[in-house]
Design a protein around this motif. Structure first.
Motif, PDB file in Angstrom:
ATOM      1  N   ASP A   8       0.855  -1.183   0.000  1.00 25.23           N
ATOM      2  CA  ASP A   8       0.000   0.000   0.000  1.00 25.23           C
ATOM      3  C   ASP A   8       0.892   1.235   0.000  1.00 25.23           C
ATOM      4  O   ASP A   8       1.899   1.302   0.725  1.00 25.23           O
ATOM      5  N   ALA A   9       0.545   2.220  -0.821  1.00 27.33           N
ATOM      6  CA  ALA A   9       1.409   3.384  -1.011  1.00 27.33           C
ATOM      7  C   ALA A   9       1.682   4.132   0.291  1.00 27.33           C
ATOM      8  O   ALA A   9       2.816   4.503   0.585  1.00 27.33           O
ATOM      9  N   ARG A  10       0.652   4.325   1.085  1.00 26.55           N
ATOM     10  CA  ARG A  10       0.860   5.124   2.303  1.00 26.55           C
ATOM     11  C   ARG A  10       1.668   4.344   3.334  1.00 26.55           C
ATOM     12  O   ARG A  10       2.520   4.914   4.016  1.00 26.55           O
ATOM     13  N   TYR A  11       1.401   3.052   3.433  1.00 26.29           N
ATOM     14  CA  TYR A  11       2.203   2.232   4.351  1.00 26.29           C
ATOM     15  C   TYR A  11       3.659   2.251   3.930  1.00 26.29           C
ATOM     16  O   TYR A  11       4.563   2.363   4.766  1.00 26.29           O
ATOM     17  N   TRP A  12       3.893   2.146   2.633  1.00 23.17           N
ATOM     18  CA  TRP A  12       5.263   2.145   2.130  1.00 23.17           C
ATOM     19  C   TRP A  12       5.960   3.457   2.469  1.00 23.17           C
ATOM     20  O   TRP A  12       7.122   3.460   2.909  1.00 23.17           O
ATOM     21  N   LEU A  13       5.282   4.573   2.278  1.00 19.98           N
ATOM     22  CA  LEU A  13       5.875   5.865   2.614  1.00 19.98           C
ATOM     23  C   LEU A  13       6.238   5.951   4.089  1.00 19.98           C
ATOM     24  O   LEU A  13       7.279   6.506   4.458  1.00 19.98           O
ATOM     25  N   ASN A  14       5.384   5.401   4.925  1.00 19.39           N
ATOM     26  CA  ASN A  14       5.595   5.494   6.367  1.00 19.39           C
ATOM     27  C   ASN A  14       6.699   4.578   6.872  1.00 19.39           C
ATOM     28  O   ASN A  14       7.139   4.728   8.020  1.00 19.39           O
ATOM     29  N   THR A  15       7.139   3.640   6.059  1.00 22.77           N
ATOM     30  CA  THR A  15       8.106   2.641   6.541  1.00 22.77           C
ATOM     31  C   THR A  15       9.450   2.689   5.825  1.00 22.77           C
ATOM     32  O   THR A  15      10.281   1.817   6.044  1.00 22.77           O
ATOM     33  N   GLN A  16       9.651   3.687   4.970  1.00 25.24           N
ATOM     34  CA  GLN A  16      10.959   3.807   4.316  1.00 25.24           C
ATOM     35  C   GLN A  16      11.400   5.266   4.341  1.00 25.24           C
ATOM     36  O   GLN A  16      10.598   6.176   4.495  1.00 25.24           O
ATOM     37  N   ALA A  17      12.700   5.481   4.189  1.00 22.62           N
ATOM     38  CA  ALA A  17      13.265   6.811   4.408  1.00 22.62           C
ATOM     39  C   ALA A  17      13.890   7.407   3.147  1.00 22.62           C
ATOM     40  O   ALA A  17      14.644   8.364   3.235  1.00 22.62           O
ATOM     41  N   GLY A  18      13.617   6.853   1.976  1.00 22.82           N
ATOM     42  CA  GLY A  18      14.229   7.337   0.747  1.00 22.82           C
ATOM     43  C   GLY A  18      13.766   8.725   0.361  1.00 22.82           C
ATOM     44  O   GLY A  18      12.684   9.181   0.745  1.00 22.82           O
ATOM     45  N   LYS A  19      14.598   9.417  -0.413  1.00 23.41           N
ATOM     46  CA  LYS A  19      14.267  10.740  -0.959  1.00 23.41           C
ATOM     47  C   LYS A  19      14.255  10.641  -2.484  1.00 23.41           C
ATOM     48  O   LYS A  19      15.089   9.959  -3.080  1.00 23.41           O
ATOM     49  N   TYR A  20      13.316  11.389  -3.104  1.00 21.56           N
ATOM     50  CA  TYR A  20      13.127  11.289  -4.542  1.00 21.56           C
ATOM     51  C   TYR A  20      12.984  12.677  -5.148  1.00 21.56           C
ATOM     52  O   TYR A  20      12.448  13.592  -4.523  1.00 21.56           O
ATOM     53  N   ASP A  21      13.465  12.811  -6.385  1.00 22.96           N
ATOM     54  CA  ASP A  21      13.304  14.073  -7.100  1.00 22.96           C
ATOM     55  C   ASP A  21      11.851  14.279  -7.524  1.00 22.96           C
ATOM     56  O   ASP A  21      11.369  15.420  -7.579  1.00 22.96           O
ATOM     57  N   VAL A  22      11.182  13.178  -7.860  1.00 25.57           N
ATOM     58  CA  VAL A  22       9.791  13.228  -8.298  1.00 25.57           C
ATOM     59  C   VAL A  22       9.032  12.097  -7.630  1.00 25.57           C
ATOM     60  O   VAL A  22       9.516  10.962  -7.589  1.00 25.57           O
ATOM     61  N   VAL A  23       7.846  12.388  -7.100  1.00 25.81           N
ATOM     62  CA  VAL A  23       6.928  11.357  -6.613  1.00 25.81           C
ATOM     63  C   VAL A  23       5.645  11.465  -7.423  1.00 25.81           C
ATOM     64  O   VAL A  23       4.994  12.514  -7.435  1.00 25.81           O
ATOM     65  N   ILE A  24       5.329  10.389  -8.132  1.00 25.80           N
ATOM     66  CA  ILE A  24       4.135  10.333  -8.975  1.00 25.80           C
ATOM     67  C   ILE A  24       3.052   9.570  -8.233  1.00 25.80           C
ATOM     68  O   ILE A  24       3.300   8.468  -7.732  1.00 25.80           O
TER      69      ILE A  24
END
Length: 510
Positions: A352-368
């Motif tokens: 799930d997108a929100r769960y994934w965001l909450n459990t990883q610390a990566g940084k991205y130039d673009v989030v689609i």
């Protein structure tokens, strides 16, 4: 009074009936999903009517038990319920096809009528299953002084069956065998237990089991024919009804009720002229640069068949690292098999997108955020809190981009998403997709002007990206978002009601 054998079968019947009642409810939701979707309103109608049917069954069952306190009457009721459940997949198929025609013709009456017809099909078996518990209590009751204990045992056993009827379809039967075989299985189990209770006096009811098996055999091979094109693949997963359709040179991914194309692969043309193309210019939506935009890392929330990932790779090469998040692992498998998602720089994650965001610390130039491709958007992906979480995963100057659906004149969903993003991002821009009913919403983490964006787009020289950049200015009506309306939050995000209103307004205007 029931015979010794009949009494022994009563409690197993209570258990199987409880299991069937919940199994049928889940089966009904998945039977409707390929035609009507899985929105909150479909679930609300279904659950509400099931409760009405059960309530009617409790009353009818109690009265029947007092008038005809014989076990064979109860077993006949459950035998008929099992037969009806077994026939539903076969009988409902032509009705559901009529609903597909209603969507094609934008006939609100036909769509609503077929939905009501299918839901009413479940009325008879669920009412009959509602009769079981009060009837069983009446037959098992020996003494008023132990009535509470008897009722407690019956309802506990029925509830235990309902628990199993919840877990089995969700975690095993439907993902493994499909919705229609699941309904057939529950119907057959109910008939078999009923026939055992009626044997040998009512042998005729054994024919019900044969009728359910015959209905199973006669089921059409496909779940749903495609609205256009040639069907290449279909499957019911734990999350979706999935179709892959060939339309000319294009391979298209269709989910659930099929009112949107979720991914495209064209063997003859790299550009899709859809929203996926306009995602590749997201890195230009920042303050004026001196060099050509070149994102190094991209996260795609809602990977689907990987069209946007493939476009990014074609535009910027394999040096751009792409993480694609897709909740359904079956869709990721389809992306590899049918949509050529084989780029070495693309890493697919089933989450799930929100769960994934909450459990990883990566940084991205673009989030689609392409999970918005569905007619019914998960409400937790439309809120201020979610967009704030996305911003925390962007590099300084990073850009968030949302693919929002609309009609030719109704921009209410675009308004809601852009207004909510404006509460998080200092600058928000819009680009319409000329050949699709979509608008791309870009949120910049730094204050940016429209002249900055046009300047950056003019710096793009790479063939794929430069074509899209020119189209965004000349055809896409590139503009600053004018929307500053209601901000959706985790506590209040009425996105499904809004989308239903848009669909209804569009259908009734035709």
């Amino acid at each position: 009074m029931p015979t010794k054998l009949s009494r022994r079968i009563l409690l197993p019947l209570v258990f199987v009936s409880g299991m069937a009642s919940l199994g049928v409810e889940f089966g009904a939701s998945r039977l409707l999903a390929p035609y009507f979707g899985t929105s909150l309103y479909v679930w609300g109608v279904l659950i509400g009517l099931v409760l009405v049917y059960l309530s009617a069954g409790y009353v009818i069952g109690g009265r029947l038990a007092d008038r005809h306190p014989r076990a064979e009457v109860l077993y006949q009721l459950t035998a008929w319920a099992g037969l009806w459940i077994g026939l539903i997949p076969l009988v409902s198929y032509p009705i559901l096809l009529a609903s597909q025609q209603g969507f094609k013709e934008l006939s609100v009456g036909l769509v609503a009528g077929t939905l009501l017809a299918v839901v009413l099909l479940f009325a008879v078996p669920i009412v009959l299953l509602g009769c079981v518990s009060p009837f069983a209590i009446r037959l098992l009751l020996k003494d008023v002084e132990t009535g509470g204990n008897t009722a407690g045992r019956v309802y506990a056993l029925s509830t235990a069956g309902s628990i199993l009827g919840t877990f089995l379809p969700v975690f095993w039967f439907i993902p493994t065998y499909g919705t229609r075989p699941t309904l057939e299985g529950f119907g057959l189990a109910l008939v078999v237990v009923s026939v055992i209770g009626l044997w040998p006096r009512r042998r005729l009811y054994a024919a019900f089991a044969l009728a359910v098996i015959l209905a199973w055999v006669l089921l059409p091979s496909g779940i749903k024919p495609p609205q256009v094109g040639k069907l290449l693949y279909e499957k019911e997963s734990a999350y979706h009804y999935i179709q892959v359709v060939q339309v000319g040179t294009k391979t298209e991914l269709i989910l659930n009720e099929g009112q949107a194309v979720h991914s495209i692969y064209d063997s003859q043309d790299l550009l899709t002229r859809g929203p996926w193309d306009y995602m590749v210019i997201a890195d230009a939506f920042k303050p004026a640069q001196t060099t050509e935009p070149q994102p190094q890392s991209v996260a795609i929330l809602g990977l689907a068949g990987g069209t946007s990932a493939r476009q990014y790779t074609a535009a910027y090469g394999t040096q751009v690292q792409i993480t694609g998040v897709e909740i359904d692992p079956e869709i990721i498998d389809v992306a590899h098999r049918y949509f050529h998602l084989d780029e070495p720089n693309v890493h697919a994650v089933a989450s799930d997108a929100r769960y994934w965001l909450n459990t990883q610390a990566g940084k991205y130039d673009v989030v689609i955020m392409d999970a918005y491709r569905q007619p019914y958007i998960p409400f937790h992906l439309t809120t201020r809190e979610f967009f704030t979480e996305v911003r925390s995963h962007l590099t300084p100057g990073g850009v968030a981009v949302v693919n929002a659906g609309r009609t030719a004149t109704d921009y209410r969903l675009v308004d809601a998403i852009a207004s909510t993003m404006a509460a998080v991002y200092p600058s928000v821009f819009l680009v319409d997709v000329p050949e699709f009913a979509n608008t791309l919403v870009y949120g910049s983490t730094q204050p940016t002007t429209i002249d900055d964006v046009k300047h950056n787009l003019g710096l793009i020289t790479r063939p794929v990206a430069s074509t899209v950049a020119a189209s965004a200015i000349s055809e896409g009506d590139l503009r600053v978002s004018p929307y500053h309306g209601q901000v959706y939050t985790d506590d209040l995000a009425p996105v499904e009601r809004l989308i239903d209103q848009i669909i209804f307004s569009y259908a009734t205007s035709k």
